[in-house]
Design a protein around this motif. Structure first.
Motif: not given
Length: 220
Positions: A1-6, A21-29, A31-38, A48-50
Motif C-alpha cells: 500500500m501507499v501511505l500519504a500524509d504531509d 500486521d504481516p499481511e500489510i506491506d507499505v511500498v512507498a510514502e 508527503g503530498n497528493g501529487s506524490e501519492a498519485v505518482d 492508498v491511505l490518504m
C-alpha cells in the motif's frame, strides 16, 4: 500500500501500526497528493491511505485523480473531527472508506483489509459523523434525507435490500456470499443492481443510504 500524509511523525506512527500486521506491506510514502498519485501509478497498490490536508495537491484531488487513472486501487481517507465538511466530496470522488486519525489502531488495520478486499469501510463513529455532516441543517432536512433514502430502497427487491444492508456493514462480496449462501458472482450481480437502483457509484455511497434508511444496526 501507499501511505500519504504531509506530517512525518504521523506517517511514522501510522506505519508502525501497519507494521504489526504481516499481511500489510507499505511500498512507498508520499508527503503530498501529487506524490501519492505518482507513487500509485508506479506501484499500483491495492490501497492508498490518504490524508486530506496536504500541500501541492490535497487528498481530495489526489483521490479523484487516482480513481480516474488507477480505478483498481482503493483509497482510504484519513480524517479528523475538524474535517467533516470534506467527507461528502470524498464520497463523490470514490473513496473506499474513512478512518479517524484519533481512532483505534485496530480500525486502521480493519479498514485496510476491508479496502483491499474491495469492501467499503465505515466505522460506527465515522459513519455517524458522515451522516451528521450530510444531514447538517434543520431537523426537517434530516428527516427529509431519511425519507428520501427509504423511498430509494423501495425500488430494490428484497434480496437487493439484504445486500444493501450488508454493504452498510462494510462486508466484501465474498463475505456477503457466505452470509447469503450464494456464489460470489451472484453477489456481484446484486451489488450492480443495487448501485443502479439507488443511482450511486460506489459502495460507500450505498452504505450511507443503508445507514440513513435504517438498514444497519446503530442508533436508529
Amino acid at each position: 500500500m501507499v501511505l500519504a500524509d504531509d506530517e512525518t511523525m504521523i506517517r511514522a506512527g501510522v506505519r508502525a501500526i501497519l507494521a504489526t500486521d504481516p499481511e500489510i506491506d507499505v511500498v512507498a510514502e508520499a508527503g503530498n497528493g501529487s506524490e501519492a498519485v505518482d507513487l500509485t501509478l508506479k506501484h499500483r497498490p491495492d490501497v492508498v491511505l490518504m490524508d486530506i490536508r496536504m500541500p501541492v495537491m490535497d487528498g481530495l484531488a489526489a483521490t479523484a485523480e487516482i480513481k480516474r487513472t488507477v480505478p483498481g486501487t482503493a483509497v482510504l481517507v484519513l480524517t479528523t473531527f475538524s474535517e467533516d465538511e470534506y467527507v461528502a466530496r470524498a464520497l463523490g470522488d470514490g473513496a473506499a472508506g474513512f478512518l479517524l486519525k484519533s481512532g483505534d489502531p485496530r480500525e486502521l488495520l480493519a479498514g485496510v483489509h476491508a479496502a483491499s478486499r474491495g469492501a467499503a469501510y465505515l466505522s460506527a463513529d465515522v459513519a455517524r459523523r458522515v451522516i451528521g455532516e450530510l444531514n447538517r441543517g434543520p431537523a426537517g432536512r434530516r428527516m427529509a434525507r431519511a425519507a428520501t433514502s427509504r423511498a430509494r430502497i423501495d425500488a430494490l427487491t428484497g434480496r437487493e435490500r439484504e445486500v444493501l444492508a450488508f454493504l452498510g456493514q462494510g462486508l466484501s462480496n465474498a463475505e456477503i456470499a457466505a452470509r447469503m449462501h450464494v456464489v460470489e458472482g451472484t453477489v456481484k450481480s446484486y451489488v450492480s443492481a443495487v448501485f443502479t437502483g439507488l443511482g450511486v457509484r460506489n459502495r460507500v455511497q450505498a452504505a450511507i443510504i443503508a445507514y440513513e434508511a435504517g438498514l444497519t444496526d446503530g442508533d436508529r
